[in-house]
Enzyme design. Structure first.
Site: not given
Length: 462
Positions: A104, A253
């Site tokens: 991430s 995301d």
């Protein structure tokens, strides 16, 4: 070196000794555990795999594929992809689960295995515990030579994901096209550099300046999309006289925007703005986590709908959304979860809905931002000794403020009219995170300092 084994996945720094970092040994061990768990749980020998553009991605990808093949599992390899794309592909491919290779927003030395169930959603706490136990027991049974798994390369999901976004009823391509936005994007040299330009082209946005869109994993700045890391795009938006800037993290995301004057729209307000647009067209409930801005609650209640808060973490937000039949939710880190598409944070969905909203608003992005309640979040932490009973400490703070509205579903959140403070223990180190929010920075900082002072007083008495 660091290796963090949690219920949501395995992440760590590349290299070092086995068990101390995300080494090839650890990658194989946890992949074997998850692959075995999927087969036991679903009797389905198919797993979807995708990765961000991290430098270590190819190495980790090869180890994961080989391990899954060794278990007799068929691998649908999407290659360079995004977290939401893999989430969409799992049910579409009738797979038993999915693995996303991404750390991430962590720096380049990190990588991780994010684990999905057969719905393309992050595995639950209980499922995560089962996977970790299986990894520790190493009770794996590998396939014989004639039953090794196949690998199917599938590069169709970039277009499939975009097509699904375009098909959403609230995405108005014509309105976006007519607005003729001039946009600057920062994709931090990861897979957003492949997906975001393609999405914008499909939405009819033709005036795009690309920053850091080469998917080689060489992050040009800290990849977490916080204001202090976004100076380059801030300057470029002003230089290009652009209408807005769009920023995503390495696995696409999380999403945030830059105003036309180079100031930040605020990642907390990504969800607020998109929810406002959705609520105006399809009234319904909303959800965010306890550490997210109160502005979502204000916007929701203004529309006549109900807001609910969940514990921190995407799995918890999704569970609360399902429980309350929410039409939109997410987290204050720029994560949009829109069930009409799927139950996962998705920057592509967020961009399409936001640009539709901005096009229909018909004014500048900074004016859109100023139309929402203004709040400021102060983020602090207190470091404690490892042996200290943090749960008992939080209990004593709760007792002190028992006459205020409070929640204990995730640490302790105390409300004071339109201000709040949220105390959470870290899962990985002996600290208490203290988030406070108010209508200006001074009040937010003052509230945080008051709680920190209370904690120090309690520690003295103990």
């Amino acid at each position: 070196m660091t290796l963090i084994k949690s219920i949501s996945g395995i992440r760590g720094t590349i290299g070092g000794k086995a068990g101390d970092g995300l080494t090839p040994f650890d990658i194989v061990k946890f992949t074997a555990a998850f692959g075995s768990w999927v087969v036991q749980k679903t009797n389905n020998k198919r797993i979807v795999l995708g990765r961000d553009a991290r430098i270590s991605g190819e190495m980790v990808n090869n180890l994961v594929i080989g391990t899954l093949q060794g278990l007799g599992i068929e691998v649908i390899d999407l290659g360079l992809s995004t977290t939401p794309t893999v989430e969409i592909a799992v049910p579409d491919e009738n797979a038993g689960g999915g693995i996303i290779l991404t750390a991430s927003h962590n720096p380049k030395q990190w990588n991780a295995l994010k684990l999905l169930n057969d719905k393309g959603e992050f595995i639950s706490d209980a499922d995560g515990i089962e996977v970790l136990e299986l990894a520790e027991s190493a009770n794996f049974e590998f396939a014989e030579v004639d039953k090794l798994g196949k690998v199917i390369k599938n590069d169709t999901y970039l277009q499939k994901h975009i097509d699904k976004v375009l098909a959403l009823p609230l995405v108005d391509v014509e309105a976006i096209k007519n607005a003729d936005f001039k946009v600057v994007i920062d994709c931090v040299n990861s897979t957003g550099g492949i997906f975001i330009p393609a999405l914008l082209k499909a939405l009819g946005v033709t005036r795009v300046t690309e920053l850091f869109c080469t998917p080689d994993g060489h992050f040009p700045h800290n990849p977490e999309p916080l204001p202090e890391n976004l100076t380059a795009i801030s300057k470029e938006v002003q230089k290009q006289n652009a209408d807005l800037g769009i920023v995503v993290d390495p696995d696409v995301d999380r999403l945030c925007f830059v105003n036309e004057d180079g100031s930040m729209f605020g990642e907390e307000y990504t969800l607020v703005a998109v929810a406002d647009y959705v609520l105006k067209n399809t009234p319904g409930n909303t959800v965010s986590n306890l550490s997210s801005t109160r502005a979502l609650r204000d916007v929701t209640e203004k529309s006549g709908s109900e807001y609910n808060a969940s514990a921190v973490g995407e799995v918890n937000v999704v569970n609360k959304m399902k429980e309350t039949n929410a039409i939109i939710g997410g987290e204050g880190n720029g994560g949009i979860i829109y069930p009409e598409s799927h139950y996962g944070r998705d920057a592509l969905v967020g961009i399409a809905l936001f640009l539709t909203h901005l096009a229909k608003f018909g004014k500048s992005i900074s004016l859109l931002r100023s139309s929402y309640p203004a709040y400021y979040i102060s983020k602090n932490k207190i470091t404690l000794t490892a042996e200290m009973d943090i749960d008992n400490l939080l209990k004593q703070v709760e007792e002190k403020y028992k006459n205020q509205p409070y929640s204990t579903i995730d640490g302790l959140k105390i409300e004071f009219d339109k201000t709040w403070v949220h105390l959470r223990r870290s899962n990985t180190e002996p600290i208490i995170r203290i988030y406070s929010e108010a209508e200006n920075e001074t009040v937010a900082e003052s509230l945080a300092n008051k709680i920190i002072s209370d904690i120090k007083e309690i520690l003295k008495l103990n």
